[in-house]
Design a protein around this motif. Structure first.
Motif, PDB file in Angstrom:
ATOM      1  N   GLU A 207      -5.143   8.256   7.037  1.00 49.04           N
ATOM      2  CA  GLU A 207      -5.753   9.582   6.868  1.00 49.04           C
ATOM      3  C   GLU A 207      -5.098  10.464   5.798  1.00 49.04           C
ATOM      4  O   GLU A 207      -5.811  11.129   5.040  1.00 49.04           O
ATOM      5  CB  GLU A 207      -5.810  10.328   8.205  1.00 49.04           C
ATOM      6  N   PRO A 208      -3.773  10.520   5.684  1.00 48.72           N
ATOM      7  CA  PRO A 208      -3.189  11.367   4.644  1.00 48.72           C
ATOM      8  C   PRO A 208      -3.561  10.965   3.211  1.00 48.72           C
ATOM      9  O   PRO A 208      -3.441  11.775   2.290  1.00 48.72           O
ATOM     10  CB  PRO A 208      -1.684  11.226   4.875  1.00 48.72           C
ATOM     11  N   ASN A 209      -4.042   9.747   2.998  1.00 46.25           N
ATOM     12  CA  ASN A 209      -4.490   9.327   1.662  1.00 46.25           C
ATOM     13  C   ASN A 209      -5.873   9.870   1.325  1.00 46.25           C
ATOM     14  O   ASN A 209      -6.277   9.870   0.165  1.00 46.25           O
ATOM     15  CB  ASN A 209      -4.543   7.799   1.568  1.00 46.25           C
ATOM     16  N   ARG A 210      -6.602  10.328   2.315  1.00 47.46           N
ATOM     17  CA  ARG A 210      -7.997  10.692   2.109  1.00 47.46           C
ATOM     18  C   ARG A 210      -8.196  11.893   1.195  1.00 47.46           C
ATOM     19  O   ARG A 210      -9.197  11.962   0.484  1.00 47.46           O
ATOM     20  CB  ARG A 210      -8.685  10.913   3.451  1.00 47.46           C
ATOM     21  N   GLY A 211      -7.278  12.840   1.204  1.00 49.34           N
ATOM     22  CA  GLY A 211      -7.413  13.991   0.313  1.00 49.34           C
ATOM     23  C   GLY A 211      -7.416  13.549  -1.143  1.00 49.34           C
ATOM     24  O   GLY A 211      -8.266  13.978  -1.930  1.00 49.34           O
ATOM     25  N   PHE A 212      -6.483  12.689  -1.499  1.00 45.19           N
ATOM     26  CA  PHE A 212      -6.446  12.173  -2.872  1.00 45.19           C
ATOM     27  C   PHE A 212      -7.715  11.391  -3.194  1.00 45.19           C
ATOM     28  O   PHE A 212      -8.333  11.588  -4.241  1.00 45.19           O
ATOM     29  CB  PHE A 212      -5.221  11.283  -3.108  1.00 45.19           C
ATOM     30  N   LEU A 213      -8.119  10.499  -2.296  1.00 49.95           N
ATOM     31  CA  LEU A 213      -9.296   9.667  -2.566  1.00 49.95           C
ATOM     32  C   LEU A 213     -10.562  10.512  -2.658  1.00 49.95           C
ATOM     33  O   LEU A 213     -11.434  10.246  -3.485  1.00 49.95           O
ATOM     34  CB  LEU A 213      -9.416   8.578  -1.504  1.00 49.95           C
ATOM     35  N   ARG A 214     -10.662  11.551  -1.859  1.00 50.64           N
ATOM     36  CA  ARG A 214     -11.814  12.457  -1.942  1.00 50.64           C
ATOM     37  C   ARG A 214     -11.802  13.237  -3.258  1.00 50.64           C
ATOM     38  O   ARG A 214     -12.852  13.430  -3.880  1.00 50.64           O
ATOM     39  CB  ARG A 214     -11.818  13.413  -0.749  1.00 50.64           C
ATOM     40  N   ALA A 215     -10.622  13.675  -3.686  1.00 49.17           N
ATOM     41  CA  ALA A 215     -10.531  14.370  -4.972  1.00 49.17           C
ATOM     42  C   ALA A 215     -10.899  13.427  -6.114  1.00 49.17           C
ATOM     43  O   ALA A 215     -11.598  13.820  -7.059  1.00 49.17           O
ATOM     44  CB  ALA A 215      -9.122  14.938  -5.166  1.00 49.17           C
ATOM     45  N   LEU A 216     -10.445  12.197  -6.037  1.00 49.44           N
ATOM     46  CA  LEU A 216     -10.764  11.201  -7.052  1.00 49.44           C
ATOM     47  C   LEU A 216     -12.273  10.968  -7.118  1.00 49.44           C
ATOM     48  O   LEU A 216     -12.875  10.979  -8.194  1.00 49.44           O
ATOM     49  CB  LEU A 216     -10.022   9.897  -6.738  1.00 49.44           C
ATOM     50  N   TYR A 217     -12.894  10.775  -5.973  1.00 48.17           N
ATOM     51  CA  TYR A 217     -14.343  10.588  -5.918  1.00 48.17           C
ATOM     52  C   TYR A 217     -15.069  11.800  -6.515  1.00 48.17           C
ATOM     53  O   TYR A 217     -15.989  11.658  -7.326  1.00 48.17           O
ATOM     54  CB  TYR A 217     -14.776  10.371  -4.464  1.00 48.17           C
TER      55      TYR A 217
ATOM     56  N   ARG B  71       3.273   9.254  -6.628  1.00 41.94           N
ATOM     57  CA  ARG B  71       4.491   8.837  -7.348  1.00 41.94           C
ATOM     58  C   ARG B  71       5.746   9.173  -6.549  1.00 41.94           C
ATOM     59  O   ARG B  71       6.682   8.382  -6.501  1.00 41.94           O
ATOM     60  CB  ARG B  71       4.522   9.477  -8.733  1.00 41.94           C
ATOM     61  N   ARG B  72       5.759  10.344  -5.929  1.00 46.44           N
ATOM     62  CA  ARG B  72       6.913  10.723  -5.099  1.00 46.44           C
ATOM     63  C   ARG B  72       7.081   9.781  -3.915  1.00 46.44           C
ATOM     64  O   ARG B  72       8.168   9.674  -3.358  1.00 46.44           O
ATOM     65  CB  ARG B  72       6.766  12.155  -4.580  1.00 46.44           C
ATOM     66  N   ASN B  73       6.006   9.110  -3.541  1.00 45.08           N
ATOM     67  CA  ASN B  73       6.041   8.229  -2.379  1.00 45.08           C
ATOM     68  C   ASN B  73       6.010   6.749  -2.745  1.00 45.08           C
ATOM     69  O   ASN B  73       5.614   5.914  -1.939  1.00 45.08           O
ATOM     70  CB  ASN B  73       4.903   8.604  -1.425  1.00 45.08           C
ATOM     71  N   GLY B  74       6.456   6.444  -3.956  1.00 45.58           N
ATOM     72  CA  GLY B  74       6.687   5.065  -4.334  1.00 45.58           C
ATOM     73  C   GLY B  74       5.612   4.367  -5.136  1.00 45.58           C
ATOM     74  O   GLY B  74       5.793   3.227  -5.547  1.00 45.58           O
ATOM     75  N   TRP B  75       4.485   5.007  -5.368  1.00 47.79           N
ATOM     76  CA  TRP B  75       3.403   4.385  -6.121  1.00 47.79           C
ATOM     77  C   TRP B  75       3.805   4.295  -7.586  1.00 47.79           C
ATOM     78  O   TRP B  75       4.350   5.237  -8.147  1.00 47.79           O
ATOM     79  CB  TRP B  75       2.138   5.218  -5.941  1.00 47.79           C
ATOM     80  N   ARG B  76       3.534   3.162  -8.199  1.00 45.73           N
ATOM     81  CA  ARG B  76       3.929   2.933  -9.594  1.00 45.73           C
ATOM     82  C   ARG B  76       2.727   2.713 -10.507  1.00 45.73           C
ATOM     83  O   ARG B  76       2.797   1.993 -11.482  1.00 45.73           O
ATOM     84  CB  ARG B  76       4.869   1.726  -9.687  1.00 45.73           C
ATOM     85  N   GLY B  77       1.607   3.311 -10.170  1.00 43.44           N
ATOM     86  CA  GLY B  77       0.432   3.229 -11.016  1.00 43.44           C
ATOM     87  C   GLY B  77      -0.546   2.127 -10.651  1.00 43.44           C
ATOM     88  O   GLY B  77      -1.621   2.054 -11.234  1.00 43.44           O
TER      89      GLY B  77
ATOM     90  N   PRO C 249       0.832  -1.206   0.000  1.00 43.25           N
ATOM     91  CA  PRO C 249       0.000   0.000   0.000  1.00 43.25           C
ATOM     92  C   PRO C 249       0.870   1.260   0.000  1.00 43.25           C
ATOM     93  O   PRO C 249       1.939   1.278   0.606  1.00 43.25           O
ATOM     94  CB  PRO C 249      -0.779  -0.096   1.310  1.00 43.25           C
ATOM     95  N   THR C 250       0.393   2.280  -0.674  1.00 46.52           N
ATOM     96  CA  THR C 250       1.077   3.571  -0.662  1.00 46.52           C
ATOM     97  C   THR C 250       0.470   4.411   0.451  1.00 46.52           C
ATOM     98  O   THR C 250      -0.752   4.556   0.540  1.00 46.52           O
ATOM     99  CB  THR C 250       0.930   4.288  -2.015  1.00 46.52           C
ATOM    100  N   LEU C 251       1.348   4.950   1.291  1.00 44.93           N
ATOM    101  CA  LEU C 251       0.934   5.765   2.423  1.00 44.93           C
ATOM    102  C   LEU C 251       1.534   7.150   2.270  1.00 44.93           C
ATOM    103  O   LEU C 251       2.747   7.328   2.391  1.00 44.93           O
ATOM    104  CB  LEU C 251       1.385   5.121   3.737  1.00 44.93           C
ATOM    105  N   LEU C 252       0.691   8.112   1.986  1.00 49.62           N
ATOM    106  CA  LEU C 252       1.168   9.482   1.812  1.00 49.62           C
ATOM    107  C   LEU C 252       1.554  10.093   3.154  1.00 49.62           C
ATOM    108  O   LEU C 252       1.005   9.715   4.197  1.00 49.62           O
ATOM    109  CB  LEU C 252       0.080  10.329   1.148  1.00 49.62           C
ATOM    110  N   PRO C 253       2.486  11.046   3.130  1.00 48.16           N
ATOM    111  CA  PRO C 253       2.866  11.707   4.387  1.00 48.16           C
ATOM    112  C   PRO C 253       1.758  12.641   4.873  1.00 48.16           C
ATOM    113  O   PRO C 253       0.980  13.170   4.076  1.00 48.16           O
ATOM    114  CB  PRO C 253       4.123  12.492   4.004  1.00 48.16           C
ATOM    115  N   ALA C 254       1.714  12.835   6.157  1.00 45.32           N
ATOM    116  CA  ALA C 254       0.729  13.745   6.761  1.00 45.32           C
ATOM    117  C   ALA C 254       1.021  15.179   6.342  1.00 45.32           C
ATOM    118  O   ALA C 254       2.170  15.571   6.180  1.00 45.32           O
ATOM    119  CB  ALA C 254       0.770  13.629   8.278  1.00 45.32           C
ATOM    120  N   GLU C 255      -0.039  15.951   6.180  1.00 49.22           N
ATOM    121  CA  GLU C 255       0.066  17.376   5.867  1.00 49.22           C
ATOM    122  C   GLU C 255      -0.211  18.147   7.157  1.00 49.22           C
ATOM    123  O   GLU C 255      -1.227  18.831   7.292  1.00 49.22           O
ATOM    124  CB  GLU C 255      -0.940  17.761   4.789  1.00 49.22           C
TER     125      GLU C 255
END
Length: 139
Positions: A94-104, A79-85, A14-20
C-alpha cells in the motif's frame, strides 16, 4: 553456487516504501489532501490525490503539475529506500500506491497536453514497476 549469486540473477528486490501513518490517519478523518500537503510535502499520495481531483474537475494542467511533483517526491523516497532506478515497486504494498498513482496520473496528463515521448516512457515505467498497477488504478 552461492545464494547471493542466484539472487543477483533474479534481479533487484522489490522496493517497499514506508507507511505514511499520519497522512493515512488525517485522510481517514476526512481531511482534504490540499489542506495536508503543506504539512506533508514529501507525500506522493497527497500529490497523487490532488492530481486525480484536478483531472476529475477537468483541470488538466493542474493535474499535470500535481502529478509531476508527486512523481519526483516519489522518486526521492524510492531512492532513500534503496531503489537504484530499476526493479519492482509492487502495487500490493500500500505505501507504494501514492507513487504509482502519481506516475499513472503524470502519464495521463502528459498525453492530454501532447507531450510526444513522456506518456510512452511513463507507461513502460509503470508496467516495469508492477504490471498490475495500471489495471488496479483504473479499476
Amino acid at each position: 553456487m552461492s545464494d547471493e549469486f542466484r539472487k543477483n540473477l533474479m534481479g533487484p528486490e522489490p522496493t517497499l516504501l514506508p507507511a505514511e501513518t499520519e497522512v493515512y490517519q488525517h485522510l481517514a478523518l476526512g481531511q482534504e489532501a490540499l489542506d495536508l500537503v503543506a504539512k506533508y510535502p514529501t507525500s506522493s499520495l497527497l500529490w497523487a490525490i490532488l492530481a486525480e481531483e484536478a483531472w476529475a474537475d477537468g483541470r488538466t494542467i493542474d493535474s499535470y503539475a500535481y502529478s509531476r511533483v508527486g512523481y519526483h517526491r516519489g522518486l526521492d523516497s524510492l531512492r532513500r529506500n534503496g531503489w537504484r532506478g530499476v526493479g519492482p515497486i509492487p502495487w500490493e504494498h500500500e505505501p507504494n500506491r501514492g507513487f504509482l498513482r502519481a506516475l499513472y496520473s503524470l502519464g495521463r496528463a502528459s498525453a492530454a497536453i501532447g507531450e510526444p515521448e513522456e506518456p510512452e516512457r511513463i507507461e513502460k515505467f509503470l508496467n516495469d514497476s508492477d504490471p498490475t498497477a495500471k489495471a488496479a488504478i483504473e479499476g
